[in-house]
Design a protein around this motif. Sequence first.
Motif, PDB file in Angstrom:
ATOM      1  N   GLY A   1     -11.659   2.667  18.254  1.00 43.21           N
ATOM      2  CA  GLY A   1     -11.904   3.753  17.070  1.00 43.21           C
ATOM      3  C   GLY A   1     -10.588   4.448  16.371  1.00 43.21           C
ATOM      4  N   PRO A   2      -9.948   5.287  16.975  1.00 44.95           N
ATOM      5  CA  PRO A   2      -8.702   5.770  16.682  1.00 44.95           C
ATOM      6  C   PRO A   2      -7.736   4.876  16.282  1.00 44.95           C
ATOM      7  CG  PRO A   2      -8.918   6.241  18.892  1.00 44.95           C
ATOM      8  CD  PRO A   2     -10.256   5.752  18.535  1.00 44.95           C
ATOM      9  N   TRP A   3      -7.465   3.675  17.284  1.00 46.08           N
ATOM     10  CA  TRP A   3      -6.579   2.579  16.924  1.00 46.08           C
ATOM     11  C   TRP A   3      -6.995   1.976  15.658  1.00 46.08           C
ATOM     12  CZ3 TRP A   3      -2.164   0.915  17.598  1.00 46.08           C
ATOM     13  CH2 TRP A   3      -1.957  -0.547  17.532  1.00 46.08           C
ATOM     14  N   VAL A   4      -8.311   1.338  15.435  1.00 46.17           N
ATOM     15  CA  VAL A   4      -8.398   0.731  13.866  1.00 46.17           C
ATOM     16  C   VAL A   4      -8.192   1.843  12.849  1.00 46.17           C
ATOM     17  CG1 VAL A   4     -10.218  -0.226  12.727  1.00 46.17           C
ATOM     18  CG2 VAL A   4     -10.052  -0.961  15.062  1.00 46.17           C
ATOM     19  N   TYR A   5      -8.585   3.007  13.082  1.00 46.42           N
ATOM     20  CA  TYR A   5      -8.481   4.072  11.794  1.00 46.42           C
ATOM     21  C   TYR A   5      -7.147   4.254  11.554  1.00 46.42           C
ATOM     22  CZ  TYR A   5     -13.494   5.403  12.783  1.00 46.42           C
ATOM     23  OH  TYR A   5     -14.913   5.406  12.990  1.00 46.42           O
ATOM     24  N   SER A   6      -6.082   4.193  12.725  1.00 48.53           N
ATOM     25  CA  SER A   6      -4.680   4.411  12.418  1.00 48.53           C
ATOM     26  C   SER A   6      -4.211   3.242  11.848  1.00 48.53           C
ATOM     27  CB  SER A   6      -4.069   4.439  13.994  1.00 48.53           C
ATOM     28  OG  SER A   6      -4.464   5.800  14.640  1.00 48.53           O
ATOM     29  N   LEU A   7      -4.825   1.868  12.062  1.00 53.33           N
ATOM     30  CA  LEU A   7      -4.091   0.657  11.405  1.00 53.33           C
ATOM     31  C   LEU A   7      -4.591   0.919   9.760  1.00 53.33           C
ATOM     32  CD1 LEU A   7      -4.764  -2.099  13.953  1.00 53.33           C
ATOM     33  CD2 LEU A   7      -2.666  -1.239  13.246  1.00 53.33           C
ATOM     34  N   LEU A   8      -5.767   1.342   9.527  1.00 52.89           N
ATOM     35  CA  LEU A   8      -6.318   1.377   8.159  1.00 52.89           C
ATOM     36  C   LEU A   8      -5.603   2.415   7.369  1.00 52.89           C
ATOM     37  CD1 LEU A   8      -8.549   0.196   6.357  1.00 52.89           C
ATOM     38  CD2 LEU A   8      -9.760   1.731   7.069  1.00 52.89           C
ATOM     39  N   THR A   9      -5.211   3.753   8.124  1.00 55.94           N
ATOM     40  CA  THR A   9      -4.507   4.715   7.535  1.00 55.94           C
ATOM     41  C   THR A   9      -3.220   4.451   7.116  1.00 55.94           C
ATOM     42  OG1 THR A   9      -5.953   6.331   8.751  1.00 55.94           O
ATOM     43  CG2 THR A   9      -3.782   7.151   7.731  1.00 55.94           C
ATOM     44  N   ALA A  10      -2.442   3.542   8.141  1.00 60.99           N
ATOM     45  CA  ALA A  10      -1.395   3.054   7.733  1.00 60.99           C
ATOM     46  C   ALA A  10      -1.202   2.075   6.740  1.00 60.99           C
ATOM     47  CB  ALA A  10      -0.430   2.448   9.196  1.00 60.99           C
ATOM     48  N   PHE A  11      -2.269   1.166   6.526  1.00 64.52           N
ATOM     49  CA  PHE A  11      -2.361   0.357   5.523  1.00 64.52           C
ATOM     50  C   PHE A  11      -2.437   1.137   4.194  1.00 64.52           C
ATOM     51  CE2 PHE A  11      -5.124  -2.004   2.571  1.00 64.52           C
ATOM     52  CZ  PHE A  11      -4.393  -3.242   2.412  1.00 64.52           C
ATOM     53  N   CYS A  12      -3.045   2.036   4.276  1.00 63.73           N
ATOM     54  CA  CYS A  12      -3.111   2.931   2.897  1.00 63.73           C
ATOM     55  C   CYS A  12      -1.821   3.487   2.466  1.00 63.73           C
ATOM     56  CB  CYS A  12      -4.225   3.805   3.121  1.00 63.73           C
ATOM     57  SG  CYS A  12      -5.935   3.514   3.517  1.00 63.73           S
ATOM     58  N   ALA A  13      -1.201   4.090   3.650  1.00 60.96           N
ATOM     59  CA  ALA A  13       0.292   4.654   3.252  1.00 60.96           C
ATOM     60  C   ALA A  13       1.158   3.474   2.793  1.00 60.96           C
ATOM     61  CB  ALA A  13       0.658   5.400   4.327  1.00 60.96           C
ATOM     62  N   PHE A  14       0.936   2.438   3.305  1.00 58.81           N
ATOM     63  CA  PHE A  14       1.942   1.381   3.345  1.00 58.81           C
ATOM     64  C   PHE A  14       1.652   0.821   1.621  1.00 58.81           C
ATOM     65  CE2 PHE A  14       4.525  -1.489   5.548  1.00 58.81           C
ATOM     66  CZ  PHE A  14       5.259  -2.482   4.555  1.00 58.81           C
ATOM     67  N   CYS A  15       0.357   0.767   1.378  1.00 59.72           N
ATOM     68  CA  CYS A  15      -0.022   0.351  -0.239  1.00 59.72           C
ATOM     69  C   CYS A  15       0.576   1.420  -1.161  1.00 59.72           C
ATOM     70  CB  CYS A  15      -1.325   0.350  -0.044  1.00 59.72           C
ATOM     71  SG  CYS A  15      -2.290  -1.278   0.455  1.00 59.72           S
ATOM     72  N   LEU A  16       0.535   2.612  -0.676  1.00 57.92           N
ATOM     73  CA  LEU A  16       0.923   3.801  -1.863  1.00 57.92           C
ATOM     74  C   LEU A  16       2.509   3.461  -1.914  1.00 57.92           C
ATOM     75  CD1 LEU A  16      -0.820   6.960  -0.800  1.00 57.92           C
ATOM     76  CD2 LEU A  16      -0.601   6.067  -3.038  1.00 57.92           C
ATOM     77  N   LEU A  17       3.304   3.266  -0.679  1.00 54.50           N
ATOM     78  CA  LEU A  17       4.592   3.153  -0.534  1.00 54.50           C
ATOM     79  C   LEU A  17       5.222   2.160  -1.589  1.00 54.50           C
ATOM     80  CD1 LEU A  17       5.717   4.078   2.886  1.00 54.50           C
ATOM     81  CD2 LEU A  17       6.069   5.624   0.986  1.00 54.50           C
ATOM     82  N   LEU A  18       4.266   0.763  -1.354  1.00 55.57           N
ATOM     83  CA  LEU A  18       4.791  -0.427  -1.841  1.00 55.57           C
ATOM     84  C   LEU A  18       4.659  -0.223  -3.524  1.00 55.57           C
ATOM     85  CD1 LEU A  18       5.831  -3.176  -1.713  1.00 55.57           C
ATOM     86  CD2 LEU A  18       3.412  -4.131  -1.300  1.00 55.57           C
ATOM     87  N   ILE A  19       3.500   0.366  -4.007  1.00 57.34           N
ATOM     88  CA  ILE A  19       3.384   0.588  -5.507  1.00 57.34           C
ATOM     89  C   ILE A  19       4.423   1.456  -5.984  1.00 57.34           C
ATOM     90  CG2 ILE A  19       1.471   1.365  -7.077  1.00 57.34           C
ATOM     91  CD1 ILE A  19       0.583  -1.032  -6.099  1.00 57.34           C
ATOM     92  N   ILE A  20       4.447   2.411  -5.464  1.00 52.08           N
ATOM     93  CA  ILE A  20       5.618   3.462  -5.784  1.00 52.08           C
ATOM     94  C   ILE A  20       7.054   3.002  -5.940  1.00 52.08           C
ATOM     95  CG2 ILE A  20       6.982   5.506  -5.303  1.00 52.08           C
ATOM     96  CD1 ILE A  20       4.386   6.802  -3.864  1.00 52.08           C
ATOM     97  N   THR A  21       7.262   1.863  -5.048  1.00 45.17           N
ATOM     98  CA  THR A  21       8.765   1.382  -5.163  1.00 45.17           C
ATOM     99  C   THR A  21       8.586   0.267  -5.811  1.00 45.17           C
ATOM    100  OG1 THR A  21       8.899   1.771  -2.696  1.00 45.17           O
ATOM    101  CG2 THR A  21      10.457   0.127  -3.618  1.00 45.17           C
ATOM    102  N   TRP A  22       7.508  -0.372  -5.938  1.00 41.99           N
ATOM    103  CA  TRP A  22       7.349  -1.493  -6.855  1.00 41.99           C
ATOM    104  C   TRP A  22       7.535  -1.258  -8.374  1.00 41.99           C
ATOM    105  CZ3 TRP A  22       2.667  -5.412  -6.997  1.00 41.99           C
ATOM    106  CH2 TRP A  22       2.875  -6.545  -7.868  1.00 41.99           C
ATOM    107  N   ARG A  23       6.629  -0.397  -8.753  1.00 41.81           N
ATOM    108  CA  ARG A  23       6.759   0.195 -10.122  1.00 41.81           C
ATOM    109  C   ARG A  23       8.125   0.923 -10.653  1.00 41.81           C
ATOM    110  NH1 ARG A  23       2.183   3.769 -13.395  1.00 41.81           N
ATOM    111  NH2 ARG A  23       3.616   3.868 -15.389  1.00 41.81           N
ATOM    112  N   ASN A  24       8.591   1.816  -9.599  1.00 40.67           N
ATOM    113  CA  ASN A  24       9.646   2.338  -9.944  1.00 40.67           C
ATOM    114  C   ASN A  24      11.129   1.695 -10.011  1.00 40.67           C
ATOM    115  OD1 ASN A  24       8.178   4.688 -10.397  1.00 40.67           O
ATOM    116  ND2 ASN A  24       8.586   5.862  -8.811  1.00 40.67           N
ATOM    117  N   GLY A  25      10.823   0.645  -9.151  1.00 41.57           N
ATOM    118  CA  GLY A  25      12.174  -0.408  -9.059  1.00 41.57           C
ATOM    119  C   GLY A  25      12.872   0.175  -7.814  1.00 41.57           C
ATOM    120  N   LEU A  26      13.504  -0.828  -7.314  1.00 40.91           N
ATOM    121  CA  LEU A  26      14.385  -0.613  -6.148  1.00 40.91           C
ATOM    122  C   LEU A  26      15.783   0.115  -6.563  1.00 40.91           C
ATOM    123  CD1 LEU A  26      14.622  -4.098  -4.488  1.00 40.91           C
ATOM    124  CD2 LEU A  26      13.060  -2.230  -3.676  1.00 40.91           C
ATOM    125  N   ALA A  27      15.980   0.140  -7.586  1.00 36.35           N
ATOM    126  CA  ALA A  27      17.213   0.999  -8.121  1.00 36.35           C
ATOM    127  C   ALA A  27      17.137   2.344  -8.407  1.00 36.35           C
ATOM    128  CB  ALA A  27      17.876   0.270  -9.305  1.00 36.35           C
TER     129      ALA A  27
END
Length: 409
Positions: free
Chosen positions: A83-109
Amino acid sequence: MTTVALTPVEFVNQFYPNFWWIPAGILAAALAIKLPSIIRLWKDPLLRAVGGLLLLACAVFVFVAPSTIARVNRLTGVANFSGPWVYSLLTAFCAFCLLLIITWRNGLADRSDRTRRAMRGVVVVYSCVIAAMWVLFALADVPEERLRDLDTYYANTPYMREMIVLYLLAHTVAAVVTNGLIWNWIRTDGLDSLLRWGLKFLGVGYAAQLFFDAAKLTAVAARWAGRDLDWLSTAVAPPLACLSAVLIAIGFIIPHAGQYLHGRWHVRLAHHELRPLYQLMKTVDGDGVPFLLRATPELRLVRRETFIRDCLLPLARYIDEDRRERYHDAALALGHPPGRAKALAATAAILDAVDARNRTKEDDGAGARDTTDLLREIGAVSRALRRTEDLRAIRARVPDPADGRSLTG
């Protein structure tokens, strides 16, 4: 024998044990497709991030399958450890998506304070959420293993209730914020078409996540009210999760894979467009380009271009520049635009040069000429060779006393 039609809920319930392997397989295939590019362009952080996202999403669906849940629980010796293991993976996935969108839109520079604060905030908040879930699970009393309905079965259990609500709220917030960022980005002017399509898939995928959260939260709230709407959690939410994951994977892949395929298509198209001029140059140097079984499309294009230019260089001394100018004037008089007229004139002059070379000795000719424009425009010249009617028309307007000339040289 009478066949009874299954309702959508019964259909999902019947295939639930194997249901999760479908998106896991799709995500694994997407990762396999991207893997060569990731390895080849390992220094590209966005490409690495997309690969990590696909790997994490695939892990979520592998570990949420009932057979995997039971195996993890058995290996750890803790009932409902998954239970908490799957929830942790899902929560990490959500955070990863947010970070990727922020980085992708703003650009690496972009290293602005606002961007850094946003990324640090995502990491800190979601790390705290994952840590809090494990603390709440450790405090909860959940002795009975649940492979499918953990959310609703323990919806009223102290500490477990808070853990379930915490992961659902964290998932919902991430989906809302990411969805807002994506749709605002889509409305931006000047976006590449492939990027826009990728963002549209991402937007629909995260919208499906919101429906997933709504179904889960409604089922849990129904348990609090003493009602049973577990089917929302076990039969409606799973297909939404699968649909969301696949759409998100497609959304992240389209801009990268699309650009790669677009580049490959242009290379193959350029190679094909050079074929008429290549065939003509083989009449000057009959050897052509030796065939290489393992040559890449890029290498085949370079070798064909090199062969054509190597043949044009000695052929240039047979080109009559005066006739080339007259061909150009004839093409303009026939109504061709300047760019096409220039290409048609150069092509007609090259055909004349091939004829002249075939009629004279190897060392005859008018001497060295400036071939810069001619070598640079081989693509346009090769395309013009396909326009036999246009070539015939302009050559008819510029008489040549030589006999026996033809369009094919």
